[in-house]
Design a protein around this motif. Sequence first.
Motif, PDB file in Angstrom:
ATOM      1  N   PRO A 283     -14.494   1.455  -9.326  1.00 33.90           N
ATOM      2  CA  PRO A 283     -13.724   1.615 -10.556  1.00 33.90           C
ATOM      3  C   PRO A 283     -12.277   1.154 -10.441  1.00 33.90           C
ATOM      4  O   PRO A 283     -11.544   1.160 -11.431  1.00 33.90           O
ATOM      5  CB  PRO A 283     -13.780   3.127 -10.798  1.00 33.90           C
ATOM      6  CG  PRO A 283     -13.879   3.719  -9.437  1.00 33.90           C
ATOM      7  CD  PRO A 283     -14.726   2.752  -8.647  1.00 33.90           C
ATOM      8  N   GLY A 284     -11.854   0.766  -9.248  1.00 29.82           N
ATOM      9  CA  GLY A 284     -10.473   0.331  -9.073  1.00 29.82           C
ATOM     10  C   GLY A 284     -10.098   0.322  -7.612  1.00 29.82           C
ATOM     11  O   GLY A 284     -10.941   0.533  -6.732  1.00 29.82           O
ATOM     12  N   PHE A 285      -8.819   0.077  -7.337  1.00 25.45           N
ATOM     13  CA  PHE A 285      -8.369   0.034  -5.954  1.00 25.45           C
ATOM     14  C   PHE A 285      -6.913   0.469  -5.879  1.00 25.45           C
ATOM     15  O   PHE A 285      -6.178   0.472  -6.870  1.00 25.45           O
ATOM     16  CB  PHE A 285      -8.525  -1.368  -5.355  1.00 25.45           C
ATOM     17  CG  PHE A 285      -7.602  -2.409  -5.944  1.00 25.45           C
ATOM     18  CD1 PHE A 285      -6.379  -2.698  -5.337  1.00 25.45           C
ATOM     19  CD2 PHE A 285      -7.941  -3.090  -7.100  1.00 25.45           C
ATOM     20  CE1 PHE A 285      -5.520  -3.644  -5.883  1.00 25.45           C
ATOM     21  CE2 PHE A 285      -7.087  -4.040  -7.653  1.00 25.45           C
ATOM     22  CZ  PHE A 285      -5.869  -4.316  -7.042  1.00 25.45           C
ATOM     23  N   GLY A 286      -6.514   0.853  -4.674  1.00 30.99           N
ATOM     24  CA  GLY A 286      -5.119   1.118  -4.373  1.00 30.99           C
ATOM     25  C   GLY A 286      -4.705   0.222  -3.224  1.00 30.99           C
ATOM     26  O   GLY A 286      -5.554  -0.364  -2.550  1.00 30.99           O
ATOM     27  N   ILE A 287      -3.407   0.099  -2.997  1.00 24.96           N
ATOM     28  CA  ILE A 287      -2.919  -0.671  -1.856  1.00 24.96           C
ATOM     29  C   ILE A 287      -2.713   0.296  -0.697  1.00 24.96           C
ATOM     30  O   ILE A 287      -1.994   1.288  -0.811  1.00 24.96           O
ATOM     31  CB  ILE A 287      -1.610  -1.414  -2.188  1.00 24.96           C
ATOM     32  CG1 ILE A 287      -1.859  -2.386  -3.348  1.00 24.96           C
ATOM     33  CG2 ILE A 287      -1.080  -2.146  -0.957  1.00 24.96           C
ATOM     34  CD1 ILE A 287      -2.901  -3.446  -3.066  1.00 24.96           C
ATOM     35  N   ASP A 288      -3.346   0.004   0.404  1.00 29.39           N
ATOM     36  CA  ASP A 288      -3.321   0.892   1.560  1.00 29.39           C
ATOM     37  C   ASP A 288      -1.987   0.783   2.300  1.00 29.39           C
ATOM     38  O   ASP A 288      -1.152  -0.081   1.996  1.00 29.39           O
ATOM     39  CB  ASP A 288      -4.482   0.554   2.495  1.00 29.39           C
ATOM     40  CG  ASP A 288      -5.090   1.790   3.126  1.00 29.39           C
ATOM     41  OD1 ASP A 288      -4.362   2.795   3.295  1.00 29.39           O
ATOM     42  OD2 ASP A 288      -6.286   1.754   3.475  1.00 29.39           O
ATOM     43  N   GLY A 289      -1.817   1.641   3.298  1.00 23.86           N
ATOM     44  CA  GLY A 289      -0.588   1.638   4.073  1.00 23.86           C
ATOM     45  C   GLY A 289      -0.343   0.333   4.798  1.00 23.86           C
ATOM     46  O   GLY A 289       0.804  -0.003   5.122  1.00 23.86           O
ATOM     47  N   CYS A 290      -1.405  -0.423   5.042  1.00 20.31           N
ATOM     48  CA  CYS A 290      -1.297  -1.695   5.758  1.00 20.31           C
ATOM     49  C   CYS A 290      -1.206  -2.877   4.800  1.00 20.31           C
ATOM     50  O   CYS A 290      -1.272  -4.034   5.226  1.00 20.31           O
ATOM     51  CB  CYS A 290      -2.494  -1.867   6.685  1.00 20.31           C
ATOM     52  SG  CYS A 290      -4.063  -2.116   5.816  1.00 20.31           S
ATOM     53  N   SER A 291      -1.102  -2.611   3.497  1.00 20.69           N
ATOM     54  CA  SER A 291      -0.936  -3.606   2.420  1.00 20.69           C
ATOM     55  C   SER A 291      -2.238  -4.228   1.927  1.00 20.69           C
ATOM     56  O   SER A 291      -2.216  -5.031   0.994  1.00 20.69           O
ATOM     57  CB  SER A 291       0.034  -4.726   2.835  1.00 20.69           C
ATOM     58  OG  SER A 291       1.312  -4.199   3.121  1.00 20.69           O
ATOM     59  N   ALA A 292      -3.377  -3.870   2.525  1.00 20.48           N
ATOM     60  CA  ALA A 292      -4.654  -4.414   2.064  1.00 20.48           C
ATOM     61  C   ALA A 292      -5.211  -3.570   0.922  1.00 20.48           C
ATOM     62  O   ALA A 292      -4.928  -2.372   0.832  1.00 20.48           O
ATOM     63  CB  ALA A 292      -5.659  -4.448   3.210  1.00 20.48           C
ATOM     64  N   PRO A 293      -6.023  -4.166   0.046  1.00 17.30           N
ATOM     65  CA  PRO A 293      -6.657  -3.384  -1.016  1.00 17.30           C
ATOM     66  C   PRO A 293      -7.612  -2.348  -0.426  1.00 17.30           C
ATOM     67  O   PRO A 293      -8.298  -2.610   0.559  1.00 17.30           O
ATOM     68  CB  PRO A 293      -7.440  -4.439  -1.818  1.00 17.30           C
ATOM     69  CG  PRO A 293      -6.839  -5.749  -1.442  1.00 17.30           C
ATOM     70  CD  PRO A 293      -6.362  -5.596  -0.035  1.00 17.30           C
ATOM     71  N   ASN A 294      -7.637  -1.171  -1.033  1.00 18.96           N
ATOM     72  CA  ASN A 294      -8.566  -0.114  -0.639  1.00 18.96           C
ATOM     73  C   ASN A 294      -9.341   0.287  -1.882  1.00 18.96           C
ATOM     74  O   ASN A 294      -8.778   0.850  -2.827  1.00 18.96           O
ATOM     75  CB  ASN A 294      -7.797   1.075  -0.058  1.00 18.96           C
ATOM     76  CG  ASN A 294      -8.702   2.078   0.633  1.00 18.96           C
ATOM     77  OD1 ASN A 294      -8.925   3.173   0.139  1.00 18.96           O
ATOM     78  ND2 ASN A 294      -9.221   1.707   1.784  1.00 18.96           N
ATOM     79  N   HIS A 295     -10.629  -0.043  -1.902  1.00 17.39           N
ATOM     80  CA  HIS A 295     -11.432   0.137  -3.104  1.00 17.39           C
ATOM     81  C   HIS A 295     -11.950   1.568  -3.224  1.00 17.39           C
ATOM     82  O   HIS A 295     -12.308   2.201  -2.233  1.00 17.39           O
ATOM     83  CB  HIS A 295     -12.585  -0.863  -3.115  1.00 17.39           C
ATOM     84  CG  HIS A 295     -12.116  -2.277  -3.181  1.00 17.39           C
ATOM     85  ND1 HIS A 295     -11.587  -2.830  -4.337  1.00 17.39           N
ATOM     86  CD2 HIS A 295     -12.044  -3.250  -2.231  1.00 17.39           C
ATOM     87  CE1 HIS A 295     -11.225  -4.080  -4.095  1.00 17.39           C
ATOM     88  NE2 HIS A 295     -11.488  -4.357  -2.834  1.00 17.39           N
TER      89      HIS A 295
END
Length: 334
Positions: free
Chosen positions: A180-192
Motif C-alpha cells: 500500500p505504500g513505502f517509507g524511506i528507511d534509515g539507510c535511504s532505501a525504500p521500505n515497502h
Amino acid sequence: MGKAERLVEVWRGDILESQHRGHAVVVDKTGGIVHAWGDPDQVILPRSSAKMLQALPLVESGAADAAGLTTEQLALSCASHQGAAIHTDRVSRWLADMGLGNDDLRCGPQWPADKPAKVGLIKTDDSPCRIHNNCSGKHAGFLTLSRHMGVSDPEYVEVDHPIQVAIKQAFEEVTGEVSPGFGIDGCSAPNHASTLLGMGRAMAGFAAAKEDGDARQKASVRLREAMMLHPDLVAGETRACTELMRSAPGKVALKTGAEAFFIAIIPELEMGVALKIEDGSTRASECAVAAILVKLGVLDPAHPDVKKRLNPDVLNFAGLNTGFIRPSDALLTL
C-alpha cells in the motif's frame, strides 16, 4: 493501528510498572495462521526485517553467482551489522572487488555500534564513513545487482531505479500482497509496507523453501542458510539476532528491524514469525520473539542468551535486582 494485545510486561517488585502492546503472527507453509496476537492484518513497515526479501533479486537473478559472492557476503546482504572490523573489512573488500568504494554507497555515515570500532575512531580523531553504516552490506548487494543488470544510474536507492523496481516486485510476490505504500528507511532505501500477515507469509516461504525448488526457493534457501551460518555477520556481539541464532545453531534465522519489528524463519517447522511492538521498544520485541520461539520448541529457555531476552532482571545503578521483564500470559499461551 488495529487493536493490539499486551505482549510484554515490566515489573518492579510486585507492581506492574510498564507494558508493551503489539501484534504477532506465526504462519505455516500454506500461508495459514497458526497463532496470532493483536491484528494480523495490521499494516506495518518491516524496516530491516525485510532485508532478506530485498536480497532475493541479488541471488535469484544470478548476480550473486556471477560476482562469486560467498556465504559471508550473502549474510552481510541481509545484515544490520555493528560496524565492527569483521563487518567493515568484508564490505570494503566486496566493494573493492567491483572497483568501487565508500563514495559509491548511498547510505549515510554512521558511528559503529561496536565499541572497539567506535573507540578506535575516537582515539585516532577519525570520523565514521558509509561503510560503517549498519546497512552497508545490503547496499553492496544493491550495487552488485545493479552492475549485473547493466544499469548505469548510480542513484540505486531511488524508488524508480530498476533494482528497487525488482525488489518491490519480489516483495509483493512473497508477501502475497500489493504494497500500500513505502517509507524511506534509515539507510535511504525504500521500505515497502505490508500487513503483518504478509510478512509472516514471506518468512514461512523462506522456511519452507527447498534446495531442489525453483529459482526463488533456491535463493531463499541460500539466504536463510547464510544467515544461520554467519550469525556474527548478521548483527554482531551483544545483539539479539546473533546471540539467539547462536543459541540454536541451524534451527532459526532471525532479523530485527527498527521500531521493534522482528521476524523468524524456522526451516524445521516450515513456519515464519513476524511481530511488531506498537511503542517501538526493542526490549519488548526481543522478549516477544524469544517467547514465541521458546513456545514453538526452537529455543531453550535455560540458555543464558535466551533468558537474557526472555526474562531479564531489571538492575539499578547499585546492581540491585529491582524487578524483571517477562512475556505476557497471552503470549505464552499457544
